[in-house]
Design a protein around this motif. Structure first.
Motif, PDB file in Angstrom:
ATOM      1  N   HIS A   1       0.628   4.368  -0.569  1.00  0.00           N
ATOM      2  CA  HIS A   1       0.226   5.662  -0.015  1.00  0.00           C
ATOM      3  C   HIS A   1       0.512   5.750   1.496  1.00  0.00           C
ATOM      4  O   HIS A   1       0.619   6.841   2.047  1.00  0.00           O
ATOM      5  N   LEU A   2       0.670   4.582   2.149  1.00  0.00           N
ATOM      6  CA  LEU A   2       0.914   4.593   3.599  1.00  0.00           C
ATOM      7  C   LEU A   2       2.313   5.098   3.957  1.00  0.00           C
ATOM      8  O   LEU A   2       2.553   5.514   5.077  1.00  0.00           O
TER       9      LEU A   2
ATOM     10  N   TYR B   1      -1.157  -7.864  -4.105  1.00  0.00           N
ATOM     11  CA  TYR B   1      -1.253  -6.401  -4.203  1.00  0.00           C
ATOM     12  C   TYR B   1      -0.611  -5.834  -5.470  1.00  0.00           C
ATOM     13  O   TYR B   1      -1.075  -4.856  -6.025  1.00  0.00           O
TER      14      TYR B   1
ATOM     15  N   GLU C   1      -3.926  -0.679   9.441  1.00  0.00           N
ATOM     16  CA  GLU C   1      -3.440  -1.299   8.197  1.00  0.00           C
ATOM     17  C   GLU C   1      -2.433  -2.391   8.505  1.00  0.00           C
ATOM     18  O   GLU C   1      -2.404  -3.430   7.849  1.00  0.00           O
TER      19      GLU C   1
ATOM     20  N   LYS D   1       0.849  -1.191   0.000  1.00  0.00           N
ATOM     21  CA  LYS D   1       0.000   0.000   0.000  1.00  0.00           C
ATOM     22  C   LYS D   1       0.893   1.252   0.000  1.00  0.00           C
ATOM     23  O   LYS D   1       1.198   1.800   1.073  1.00  0.00           O
TER      24      LYS D   1
ATOM     25  N   LEU E   1     -10.047   9.973  -2.634  1.00  0.00           N
ATOM     26  CA  LEU E   1     -11.090   8.935  -2.578  1.00  0.00           C
ATOM     27  C   LEU E   1     -11.744   8.884  -1.203  1.00  0.00           C
ATOM     28  O   LEU E   1     -12.966   8.790  -1.090  1.00  0.00           O
ATOM     29  N   SER E   2     -10.894   8.941  -0.154  1.00  0.00           N
ATOM     30  CA  SER E   2     -11.462   8.830   1.195  1.00  0.00           C
ATOM     31  C   SER E   2     -12.281  10.063   1.575  1.00  0.00           C
ATOM     32  O   SER E   2     -13.186   9.985   2.378  1.00  0.00           O
TER      33      SER E   2
ATOM     34  N   GLU F   1       0.005   8.660  -5.365  1.00  0.00           N
ATOM     35  CA  GLU F   1      -0.868   7.685  -4.699  1.00  0.00           C
ATOM     36  C   GLU F   1      -1.550   8.279  -3.474  1.00  0.00           C
ATOM     37  O   GLU F   1      -2.718   8.014  -3.209  1.00  0.00           O
ATOM     38  N   TYR F   2      -0.789   9.088  -2.716  1.00  0.00           N
ATOM     39  CA  TYR F   2      -1.327   9.607  -1.473  1.00  0.00           C
ATOM     40  C   TYR F   2      -2.490  10.564  -1.733  1.00  0.00           C
ATOM     41  O   TYR F   2      -3.527  10.494  -1.082  1.00  0.00           O
TER      42      TYR F   2
ATOM     43  N   LEU G   1      -4.357  10.647  -4.352  1.00  0.00           N
ATOM     44  CA  LEU G   1      -5.500   9.871  -4.867  1.00  0.00           C
ATOM     45  C   LEU G   1      -6.238   9.170  -3.733  1.00  0.00           C
ATOM     46  O   LEU G   1      -7.474   9.186  -3.683  1.00  0.00           O
ATOM     47  N   ALA G   2      -5.462   8.564  -2.819  1.00  0.00           N
ATOM     48  CA  ALA G   2      -6.085   7.864  -1.681  1.00  0.00           C
ATOM     49  C   ALA G   2      -6.896   8.846  -0.850  1.00  0.00           C
ATOM     50  O   ALA G   2      -8.012   8.548  -0.418  1.00  0.00           O
ATOM     51  N   ARG G   3      -6.345  10.038  -0.635  1.00  0.00           N
ATOM     52  CA  ARG G   3      -7.015  11.052   0.173  1.00  0.00           C
ATOM     53  C   ARG G   3      -8.265  11.570  -0.554  1.00  0.00           C
ATOM     54  O   ARG G   3      -9.312  11.768   0.052  1.00  0.00           O
TER      55      ARG G   3
END
Lengths: 366, 211
Positions: A144-145, A289, A189, A142, B197-198, B190-191, B193-195
């Motif tokens: 983005h983490l 993943y 997570e 993941k 979406l959430s 990615e971050y 996009l994730a944010r």
């Protein structure tokens, strides 16, 4: 995606050496100091740009030589040529003749999972080493983490600085709230990932037909409602220690064998089998993943395993859909029913479906 | 640092001063210095007087902390703007950027930084006291927190909301984050996009959602 061929020139103890590989399990047999691990190290350097042995670049070059070269022939949709040229100062990597500058996507394009008793201290290592492994796996699964974790660390450092300079408690509370907000995401997570790993591990133990029970467990003091209060209560001790005691940055990952720490009760052979099962579970997760099975590299993969366990391991690896590179100083019996290609350093022994043919592909180590 | 051997002292002095500006290295400074030397003396004097006047005539608004020529900035003096809505930003340049959008009709409050103990910036270094005074003296309906989307910016926003949430009649809001206007998803990290979406919003027909 798999490696078709590894060529080494002036790399470590190899003057000229090559290892032709097949898609499944590839076994490299050779005595101690013959340069088995160097082949795995060459693949590692080609993908990561540095050695897992933490050694400096001058040590990679063959004695009395100035430059080394590693050529890897991969096959994905078509052939891919990955080359490493290095001297005593630096390393230059090229893919299809083009210099590699961005590492981030490269690691995802060439997924590898590596295990070695010498370098990656997984079971014998500290909880810190295991947490680093879990964090790295979490960020690969993941991505983005990673950003969340960096933000968490920044908030933690700000809190520590605020503690040191005796900032007002309202100000400390701001940073603590930030830590809890981001830390909870990370902790949840991480727990989900551990659950997934444990599911995969249960499957692996069934495949390995090993009658042992074990699981990974994360000691998290931070998932309860009280985390913020805990941070508040620990202000004095954290200030004294100069570090934050609890949080995702300090999770302890332990491997439980029948509910107890594996190091205290499991035999070396069982520990080895568990390590390999964890690596296989890691491969399965990365496939889940990242949608590509990693190249699994096991250095001295048969260490401490008796012939029964060796056979079980070969059976399991034979079912692995990706490629496996395994080194060992000696092997008892592979079994005629298994499709495993083995090579011996010095003179190559190729055994496919039990049929043995000899060729002198690899040169004796200098 | 270049050596200015053979360069006359006044020119070398100018080059040294210019090379201290952001984005200007010694070579660019020398080019600028020689260019100024080649210009008409009156043109250079105009530039010199502009530089000299800058600090004499420019300052910060007493109310909002933005750039101003007098004690109050043009935005704070504009009675057509909605003084009941205050947008809190970190730096005066953020006001200029937000004004470029020409959509915000409220007024601003500049903090002149963001909370960061690692950089030695605490609450006393920022203009929270001035903001508290504004909220106490004026009838304010909304406080928009437009601090940056970093950890420090988030903490600053968090601090403001904690400190002023009890002020009666004041709604506190935070600027939205996510996919930039006209941006292709494939180029967004990615971050973000994730944010995005959430923190997705309900579809309102036109694709925009108003608080």
């Amino acid at each position: 995606m798999f490696v078709q061929h590894i060529f080494l020139k002036n790399f470590r103890c190899h003057k000229h050496a090559s290892w032709p590989l097949q898609q499944g399990v590839n076994l490299l047999i050779g005595p101690n100091g013959s340069g088995k691990t160097s082949f795995l190290e060459a693949v590692f350097i080609a993908v990561y740009g540095h050695s897992f042995r933490q050694s400096k670049t001058p040590d990679l070059v063959h004695f009395n030589e100035e430059e080394f070269q590693i050529d890897l022939q991969w096959l994905r949709y078509g052939p891919l040529h990955l080359q490493v040229k290095g001297n005593k100062k630096n390393i230059i990597r090229t893919l299809q003749g083009k210099k590699i500058t961005i590492k981030k996507d490269f690691l995802r394009s060439f997924p590898i999972v590596f295990d070695s008793t010498v370098t990656s201290r997984f079971i014998d290592g500290t909880p810190n080493d295991r947490r680093k492994w879990l964090d790295a796996l979490l960020f690969l699964c993941k991505p983005h983490l990673k950003h969340v974790y960096q933000n968490y660390l920044r908030a933690m450092m700000q809190r520590q600085r605020a503690l040191r300079y005796n900032h007002h408690r309202d100000m400390l509370l701001i940073w603590e709230s930030q830590m809890v907000e981001m830390g909870k995401v990370l902790s949840l997570e991480k727990i989900q990932l551990i659950e997934k790993i444990n599911e995969k591990l249960a499957d692996e133990m069934l495949c390995l037909n090993a009658n042992v029970q074990f699981e990974l467990a994360v000691d998290q003091n931070n998932l309860n409602e009280d985390w913020l209060n805990q941070l508040k209560n620990n202000r004095d001790s954290d200030k004294k220690l100069g570090r934050t005691q609890f949080g995702p940055h300090a999770d302890k990952l332990s491997i439980l064998f029948y509910g107890k720490d594996i190091r205290s009760i499991a035999s070396r052979g069982q520990q080895k089998l568990v390590t390999i099962a964890i690596r296989l579970a890691e491969c399965a997760l990365r496939d889940y993943y990242q949608k590509s099975l990693p190249l699994l590299m096991l250095d001295d993969g048969l260490e401490s395993l008796d012939s029964d366990y060796q056979y079980l391991l070969f059976q399991r690896l034979n079912l692995y859909l990706g490629q496996v590179l395994l080194t060992t100083p000696s092997v008892r019996d592979i079994g005629d029913d298994l499709r495993i290609q083995s090579y011996t350093i010095g003179e190559s022994v190729s055994a496919v479906d039990g049929n043995v043919k000899r060729s002198s592909i690899m040169e004796r180590a200098a | 640092m270049l050596s200015y051997e053979g360069v006359p002292a006044p020119l070398a002095h100018l080059i040294e001063q210019l090379s201290g500006l952001p984005g200007i290295g010694p070579k660019s400074a020398m080019r600028l210095g020689l260019n100024l030397l080649a210009k008409e003396p009156t043109q250079v004097q105009q530039l010199a007087s502009a530089l000299a006047e800058l600090h004499q005539s420019m300052g910060f608004c007493e109310v909002c902390g933005c750039f101003s020529e007098h004690n109050h900035c043009l935005i704070c003096n504009d009675h057509r703007r909605d003084h009941r809505v205050i947008c809190v930003v970190e730096q005066p340049v953020d006001v200029l950027m937000l004004e470029r959008s020409k959509t915000f009709s409220g007024v601003y409050h500049v903090l002149h930084g963001r909370l960061s103990p690692m950089d030695g910036v605490g609450e006393s270094q920022l203009t929270f006291a001035a903001l508290a005074m504004r909220l106490a003296q004026k009838d304010v309906a909304e406080l928009i927190l437009a601090t940056s989307a970093t950890v420090d910016g988030e903490a600053t926003a968090h601090y403001i909301s904690q400190r002023f949430h009890a002020v009666p009649g004041v709604n506190i809001s935070r600027i939205a984050r996510g996919v930039p206007e006209g941006g292709e998803l494939e180029y967004v990290d990615e971050y973000t996009l994730a944010r995005a979406l959430s923190q997705r919003t309900r579809w309102q027909g036109s694709g925009t959602n108003v608080l």
